[in-house]
Design an enzyme around this catalytic site. Structure first.
Site, PDB file in Angstrom:
ATOM      1  N   SER A   1      -1.831   1.942  -1.695  1.00 37.63           N
ATOM      2  CA  SER A   1      -2.309   2.174  -3.046  1.00 37.63           C
ATOM      3  C   SER A   1      -3.044   3.495  -3.086  1.00 37.63           C
ATOM      4  O   SER A   1      -3.756   3.840  -2.151  1.00 37.63           O
ATOM      5  CB  SER A   1      -3.239   1.039  -3.462  1.00 37.63           C
ATOM      6  OG  SER A   1      -3.574   1.159  -4.818  1.00 37.63           O
TER       7      SER A   1
ATOM      8  N   HIS B   1      -1.238   7.608 -10.062  1.00 36.04           N
ATOM      9  CA  HIS B   1      -1.530   6.403  -9.295  1.00 36.04           C
ATOM     10  C   HIS B   1      -0.218   5.829  -8.803  1.00 36.04           C
ATOM     11  O   HIS B   1       0.782   5.842  -9.512  1.00 36.04           O
ATOM     12  CB  HIS B   1      -2.224   5.376 -10.203  1.00 36.04           C
ATOM     13  CG  HIS B   1      -2.122   3.960  -9.721  1.00 36.04           C
ATOM     14  ND1 HIS B   1      -1.222   3.054 -10.249  1.00 36.04           N
ATOM     15  CD2 HIS B   1      -2.787   3.299  -8.744  1.00 36.04           C
ATOM     16  CE1 HIS B   1      -1.351   1.892  -9.634  1.00 36.04           C
ATOM     17  NE2 HIS B   1      -2.285   2.006  -8.710  1.00 36.04           N
TER      18      HIS B   1
ATOM     19  N   GLY C   1     -14.273  -7.842  -2.252  1.00 34.18           N
ATOM     20  CA  GLY C   1     -13.495  -6.873  -1.478  1.00 34.18           C
ATOM     21  C   GLY C   1     -14.385  -5.692  -1.122  1.00 34.18           C
ATOM     22  O   GLY C   1     -15.521  -5.583  -1.592  1.00 34.18           O
TER      23      GLY C   1
ATOM     24  N   SER D   1     -13.744   0.903  -1.301  1.00 33.82           N
ATOM     25  CA  SER D   1     -12.292   1.091  -1.334  1.00 33.82           C
ATOM     26  C   SER D   1     -11.734   0.756  -2.711  1.00 33.82           C
ATOM     27  O   SER D   1     -10.857   1.441  -3.218  1.00 33.82           O
ATOM     28  CB  SER D   1     -11.613   0.201  -0.288  1.00 33.82           C
ATOM     29  OG  SER D   1     -11.948   0.616   1.015  1.00 33.82           O
TER      30      SER D   1
END
Lengths: 386, 386
Positions: free
Chosen positions: B174, B188, B345, B349
């Site tokens: 990603s 993206h 998470g 990041s």
């Protein structure tokens, strides 16, 4: 000048436990999505989403003396009338104080009404000498609440929802003030009052009412005397009513403005309370008024001391990083903002709470013992300031 | 240097329909909340929230040849092994292309592993000559999935959840690339693969698998040739596999990157697909690889043309306003981001997708016919570019 209006979904505030939004009651009105087009040629009409849409706000050219119905404004002794008077006086006095301290910039005013009942006044000052963005909004809305929404807003009522719509009334003031100087703190306050009447088919049911609100400070740098002054002003307002108020509402504030994914708070707190109805109604109106009246003495002296302090690019960058946290809290956690976004409240009013500018650096960690570290530490571990 | 670690809640990705997060699989690892303290004196330990916590990520000093188990990496012909190889090669080639075009700045790498199985490599380039922030992350994680999570991730399975944990595997790349120049677009991309094995007590059940991903462009200004080139590159990649792919995934992209409260899209789209398993597995691996290989030829030529164009403060301010929309989409709607924030998470990041700087002006409306208006119009009314 023609506007293309797009009604976007607008629905009911399911619980009056939401707050802290700048547009105090994003109820029943849709936002107007206009690009200020002078022609509509070659332009595909904007998507119209009418799901849940209930009512559209209508811009007004001037503000009314009251948003209440004639019959209610005549009896100026009702809590509704007195609360509206209080928040509108507060809006005037806070805006005057901001303009006077800013020394040049003026608030831009948008007045709106909703056909279902009531309306609001949004005021925004942008790119002033002292504040980069300052919003002070009031709204006073009322009408009929669908049975499901009543049940959601009033879980303590009997488990079966009333079979017919419930008359409701909601009024509030909400404000976020973002200064330019990184040593001058951001402040937010919001005070609101909510009522439901007995459902039409259950005339004997009691009228329900709640008060909510709070005032909190979000500096990028800690001047201990400033934070103490701010909290002391909140405590003094609280102590006039009940010695339990300040400790209880201080903790409530620390708990509410919690950015869970960072394990830190947005700022250094203040007071916050919600759904208060277990005190005398007159006492809570007086208390809300006292809190609202404490906004200027709590905040303006701090700004006067800090607005002209010299600062470096590094100070500004840290302020911008903390503004990023403000954005994270408001978009991810703030119940009023997230509810307003989901249900089509007036977007520009809801998001005026966001700072003019903000910043995200990857894995930024302030050096231990630095002024930036001290602020972060106090956001992670809330302190007792008074 | 001592770190104070605070484990924050980390839980299972309930469905592999989340995406577009920069940290492809915020599964099973907690973020490390450290202030880089050199001493722990006079410092209250950070709050430890162990609810739902499952596994902690552990920083690694160097990246392994593979994150797979020894037994699996030996058979390099598995889809798992080939997908990992593909995303790691893509990470290398994209980072090399970015560094080469940027002409000086280098990516900072963070490698982590999780005890339950697998790990990841996060790379961030910040404040370069061309990009203000560029993140390219891969992760390859596996382990045992609680029965409830399996059922949530696999609603088409029988309605009763399996009585024992289900082995799973998840890998993805990603990336979000935010340039400085307002005429150079943000891009993206994200490609991912997910598998579950038969539950241990139901060895006959089939292995489940899905592919997902996409590549999309977010300019502040429209250069029609750029947008056409970008979409044409996506279409060419799609057309090698199935003529239905581009129209289907182009629309899916427009639908996914929708900012509902604005009734506009984040940008000008590209392709997006999710939960794909109704094609041959080899075909979808090849398709994902083709899409990943198309990232550089789709994007870098645009950047080369636009990175040095002169611009004004007004151009920059408009870019910053659009960056504000990027923040709104990612924090409010992006399923991977919102899931990652809720479940702990690795925050840095996840939020590396946010731009370095952004801006919110009250009630900003571009003038009809202006370049800013054209961009907004295309975000409100998605166009066919090829």
């Amino acid at each position: 000048m023609t506007s293309i209006l797009s009604s976007s979904p607008s629905t009911f505030l399911p619980s009056f436990t939401s707050h802290s939004y700048l547009h105090p009651k994003p109820l029943f009105h849709s936002h107007h999505h206009h690009l200020n087009l002078t022609t509509q040629q070659h332009f595909t009409p904007l998507r119209v989403n009418s799901t849940l849409s209930m009512d559209k706000e209508i811009p007004q050219s001037q503000r009314p003396l009251t948003f209440l119905k004639q019959s209610e404004s005549d009896s100026s002794s009702t809590i509704r009338a007195r609360f509206e008077k209080m928040i509108r006086e507060t809006q005037d006095s806070v805006c005057n104080a901001i303009e006077s301290t800013d020394g040049g910039a003026k608030f831009k005013e948008d007045v709106w009404s909703r056909p279902g009942g009531g309306g609001g006044i949004s005021r925004v000052l942008q790119n002033g000498a002292v504040w980069e963005k300052a919003g002070v909004n009031v709204s006073v809305v009322y009408g009929l609440m669908p049975p499901d929404a009543y049940r959601a807003a009033n879980p303590s009522s009997s488990s079966s929802s009333p079979p017919s719509p419930v008359p409701f009334f909601a009024a509030g003031i909400s404000s976020v003030l973002h200064p330019k100087n990184p040593f001058a703190p951001t402040m937010h306050f919001n005070y609101r009052y909510f009522e439901t009447d007995a459902p039409k088919d259950a005339p004997g049911a009691p009228r329900q009412w709640w008060f909510g609100g709070g005032t909190d400070l979000t500096p990028a740098y800690i001047f201990e005397e400033d934070v103490k002054h701010f909290h002391q002003t909140q405590k003094s307002a609280c102590d006039k009513f009940d010695p339990s108020f300040y400790p209880r509402f201080k903790k409530w504030c620390d708990d509410y403005f919690y950015i869970k994914h960072r394990d830190e708070r947005r700022g250094l707190g203040g007071i916050f309370f919600d759904d208060l109805n277990d005190y005398d109604q007159e006492l809570l109106l007086s208390f809300s008024t006292e809190c609202a009246n404490s906004v200027i003495p709590a905040y303006i002296p701090i700004i006067e001391k800090r607005k002209d302090l010299p600062f470096t690019d590094e100070h500004k960058a840290w302020q911008q990083l903390r503004r990023g946290r403000y954005v994270e809290f408001n978009l991810v956690y703030d119940r009023g903002t997230t509810f307003g976004l989901k249900t089509g409240g007036r977007i520009e009013s809801i998001l005026v709470s966001l700072p003019l500018t903000s910043r995200w650096e990857y894995d930024h960690k302030p050096e231990e013992g630095s002024e930036e570290w001290k602020l972060l530490d106090a956001c992670i571990n809330p302190k007792e300031w008074v």
